[in-house]
Design a protein around this motif. Structure first.
Motif, PDB file in Angstrom:
ATOM      1  N   CYS A  74      40.720  42.924  58.694  1.00 23.39           N
ATOM      2  CA  CYS A  74      42.101  42.472  58.520  1.00 23.39           C
ATOM      3  C   CYS A  74      42.193  41.493  57.350  1.00 23.39           C
ATOM      4  CB  CYS A  74      42.590  41.832  59.804  1.00 23.39           C
ATOM      5  SG  CYS A  74      44.339  41.408  59.791  1.00 23.39           S
ATOM      6  N   ALA A  75      41.213  40.613  57.241  1.00 26.68           N
ATOM      7  CA  ALA A  75      41.192  39.672  56.121  1.00 26.68           C
ATOM      8  C   ALA A  75      41.074  40.410  54.791  1.00 26.68           C
ATOM      9  CB  ALA A  75      40.045  38.685  56.291  1.00 26.68           C
ATOM     10  N   ASP A  82      47.410  40.321  48.830  1.00 30.21           N
ATOM     11  CA  ASP A  82      47.774  39.072  48.163  1.00 30.21           C
ATOM     12  C   ASP A  82      47.485  39.143  46.671  1.00 30.21           C
ATOM     13  OD1 ASP A  82      48.991  36.591  48.829  1.00 30.21           O
ATOM     14  OD2 ASP A  82      47.095  35.553  48.485  1.00 30.21           O
ATOM     15  N   HIS A  83      46.342  39.714  46.300  1.00 31.90           N
ATOM     16  CA  HIS A  83      46.023  39.878  44.879  1.00 31.90           C
ATOM     17  C   HIS A  83      47.016  40.821  44.204  1.00 31.90           C
ATOM     18  CE1 HIS A  83      42.434  37.705  43.671  1.00 31.90           C
ATOM     19  NE2 HIS A  83      41.855  37.983  44.819  1.00 31.90           N
ATOM     20  N   LEU A  84      47.282  41.962  44.828  1.00 34.80           N
ATOM     21  CA  LEU A  84      48.139  42.971  44.200  1.00 34.80           C
ATOM     22  C   LEU A  84      49.564  42.477  43.993  1.00 34.80           C
ATOM     23  CD1 LEU A  84      46.991  46.206  46.108  1.00 34.80           C
ATOM     24  CD2 LEU A  84      46.516  45.612  43.723  1.00 34.80           C
ATOM     25  N   THR A  85      49.995  41.535  44.817  1.00 32.19           N
ATOM     26  CA  THR A  85      51.385  41.068  44.751  1.00 32.19           C
ATOM     27  C   THR A  85      51.512  39.655  44.186  1.00 32.19           C
ATOM     28  OG1 THR A  85      51.306  40.274  47.049  1.00 32.19           O
ATOM     29  CG2 THR A  85      52.035  42.534  46.691  1.00 32.19           C
ATOM     30  N   GLY A  86      50.440  39.130  43.638  1.00 34.22           N
ATOM     31  CA  GLY A  86      50.517  37.819  43.006  1.00 34.22           C
ATOM     32  C   GLY A  86      50.733  36.680  43.969  1.00 34.22           C
ATOM     33  N   VAL A 126      36.949  33.970  56.015  1.00 31.85           N
ATOM     34  CA  VAL A 126      36.902  34.950  54.917  1.00 31.85           C
ATOM     35  C   VAL A 126      37.729  34.445  53.743  1.00 31.85           C
ATOM     36  CG1 VAL A 126      37.509  37.279  54.192  1.00 31.85           C
ATOM     37  CG2 VAL A 126      36.521  36.906  56.467  1.00 31.85           C
ATOM     38  N   LEU A 127      38.947  33.973  54.016  1.00 35.31           N
ATOM     39  CA  LEU A 127      39.844  33.543  52.944  1.00 35.31           C
ATOM     40  C   LEU A 127      39.336  32.284  52.252  1.00 35.31           C
ATOM     41  CD1 LEU A 127      43.292  34.146  54.692  1.00 35.31           C
ATOM     42  CD2 LEU A 127      42.173  35.589  52.982  1.00 35.31           C
ATOM     43  N   ALA A 128      38.652  31.414  52.993  1.00 30.52           N
ATOM     44  CA  ALA A 128      38.124  30.184  52.393  1.00 30.52           C
ATOM     45  C   ALA A 128      36.932  30.475  51.496  1.00 30.52           C
ATOM     46  CB  ALA A 128      37.727  29.198  53.489  1.00 30.52           C
ATOM     47  N   LEU A 163      42.627  35.285  46.536  1.00 33.22           N
ATOM     48  CA  LEU A 163      43.549  34.578  45.644  1.00 33.22           C
ATOM     49  C   LEU A 163      43.949  33.225  46.228  1.00 33.22           C
ATOM     50  CD1 LEU A 163      45.271  34.721  43.052  1.00 33.22           C
ATOM     51  CD2 LEU A 163      47.084  35.764  44.443  1.00 33.22           C
ATOM     52  N   ARG A 164      44.168  33.192  47.557  1.00 32.98           N
ATOM     53  CA  ARG A 164      44.598  31.958  48.215  1.00 32.98           C
ATOM     54  C   ARG A 164      43.805  31.744  49.498  1.00 32.98           C
ATOM     55  NH1 ARG A 164      50.751  32.310  49.555  1.00 32.98           N
ATOM     56  NH2 ARG A 164      50.156  34.458  50.070  1.00 32.98           N
ATOM     57  N   ALA A 165      43.139  30.609  49.573  1.00 32.13           N
ATOM     58  CA  ALA A 165      42.461  30.276  50.822  1.00 32.13           C
ATOM     59  C   ALA A 165      43.470  29.959  51.918  1.00 32.13           C
ATOM     60  CB  ALA A 165      41.526  29.085  50.618  1.00 32.13           C
TER      61      ALA A 165
END
Length: 352
Positions: A74-75, A82-86, A126-128, A163-165
């Protein structure tokens, strides 16, 4: 109060006008667009597809079902979107219900709160991307070391740097313990069948979560996105009557008799007798009679129905109750435009 467009999940056929609706939502100042999933279309693909046609609106899942993907998978979906949409993704998560989890995904439904806590913790790891992802379990052990394990599993970091933690995670929750957990570990609450009349009760649940040690947010920076059917009409009585069969379906048919979260929500509102009668009639196949049992107040308590002036007044009520975003469905571009104009008018009146 912001507006979010709820695309929902697909029925038997692919919707023909979602692209138009998303484009209109961006043009008319909607803050976000959400897609859902049940046991057909998924929540992420439409957001990636339609998100490529937009530049500003946020794109959220409402909700991605926990049992449909491992937390690391899911992450991966979330960081990719998130990357694809800025940096416009919102990860909305929910446990669904036992009929779907055990009947469709083949997973046990038990311990939904504990599973949610573990799941969110792993997604945030994962995001961090601060260290290889580890989790002792018991629901999502990483590395896996249970029956059938080879012993060769190793903790990993995502190859792609997120892109964003702090990619926002919102939880769809209905009961008091789940709402409190949402306030503790999430960035927002996706509320279904929200009733402004019960805002004091919701605030108690939320405050319990905000007060816990290590709570992620405070009320000031926490988002409450309430799903709400908004119908602008001069024939309010007819519109209310048209909604009753849908409400009867969710109360009587969307869940097992022993455990229907939607029915429980309306019981908390004080409609115990009506919920019982609707459930019995619906399960007996007497759907029209079940709809007839639904009182007008059950509809208008969680939906906004009326002419433009009535809708404007109700929007003020929902905002005063603490809702920061109203998640609405729209059948066509004209409805998107009309709701935007009414919402902006309500904002202007408040400001003046």
């Amino acid at each position: 109060m912001k507006l979010g467009l709820q695309l929902g999940y697909w029925g038997a056929q692919v919707p023909h006008n979602h692209g138009e609706l998303v484009t209109a939502a961006e043009e008319h100042g909607f803050d976000a667009v959400f897609a859902a999933e049940s046991w057909g279309s998924d929540a992420f693909t439409p957001l990636a597809w339609w998100g490529s046609r937009t530049e500003r609106v946020r794109l959220g899942t409402s909700v991605a079902q926990l049992s449909g993907r491992t937390p690391t998978n899911c992450a991966m979906h979330a960081l990719t979107l998130d990357h694809l949409t800025g940096g416009r993704a919102i990860l909305g998560l929910g446990v669904s219900g036992p009929q779907v989890v055990e009947g469709w995904y083949g997973e046990p439904f038990g311990k939904p709160l504990a599973r949610t806590r573990e799941y969110v913790s792993i997604v945030r790891q994962v995001l961090a991307r601060e260290a290889p992802v580890r989790n002792p379990g018991p629901h999502y052990p990483l590395p896996y070391d249970g029956p059938g394990a080879t012993g060769l599993g190793k903790p990993l970091k995502p190859i792609t740097h997120p892109l964003r933690a702090d990619l926002p995670i919102w939880l769809g929750s209905e009961g008091p313990k789940n709402v409190a957990l949402t306030a503790e570990i999430a960035d927002g609450w996706l509320a279904i069948y929200y009733s402004p009349r019960l805002a004091p009760m919701y605030n108690e649940w939320l405050d319990e979560g905000f007060a816990r040690a290590g709570a992620r947010r405070t009320r000031e920076d926490f988002e409450i996105a309430a799903s709400c059917q908004v119908i602008v009409t001069d024939d309010r009585a007819a519109a209310i009557a048209n909604v009753k069969p849908i409400l009867a379906l969710y109360i009587g048919g969307m869940g097992a008799p022993e455990l229907n979260f939607h029915a429980q929500v309306y019981r908390r509102m004080g409609y115990e007798e009506q919920v019982e009668a609707i459930g019995q009639l619906f399960r007996a196949g007497r759907k029209a009679e079940a709809a007839a049992v639904v009182p007008d107040a059950m509809v208008t308590e969680t939906m906004i129905i009326g002419n433009a002036a009535q809708v404007r007044a109700e929007l003020d009520v929902w905002e005063a109750a603490g809702v920061t975003m109203l998640l609405v469905t729209c059948g066509d571009v004209e409805q998107v435009r009309l709701l935007s104009e009414i919402a902006n008018g309500a904002t202007t009146e408040l400001a003046g």
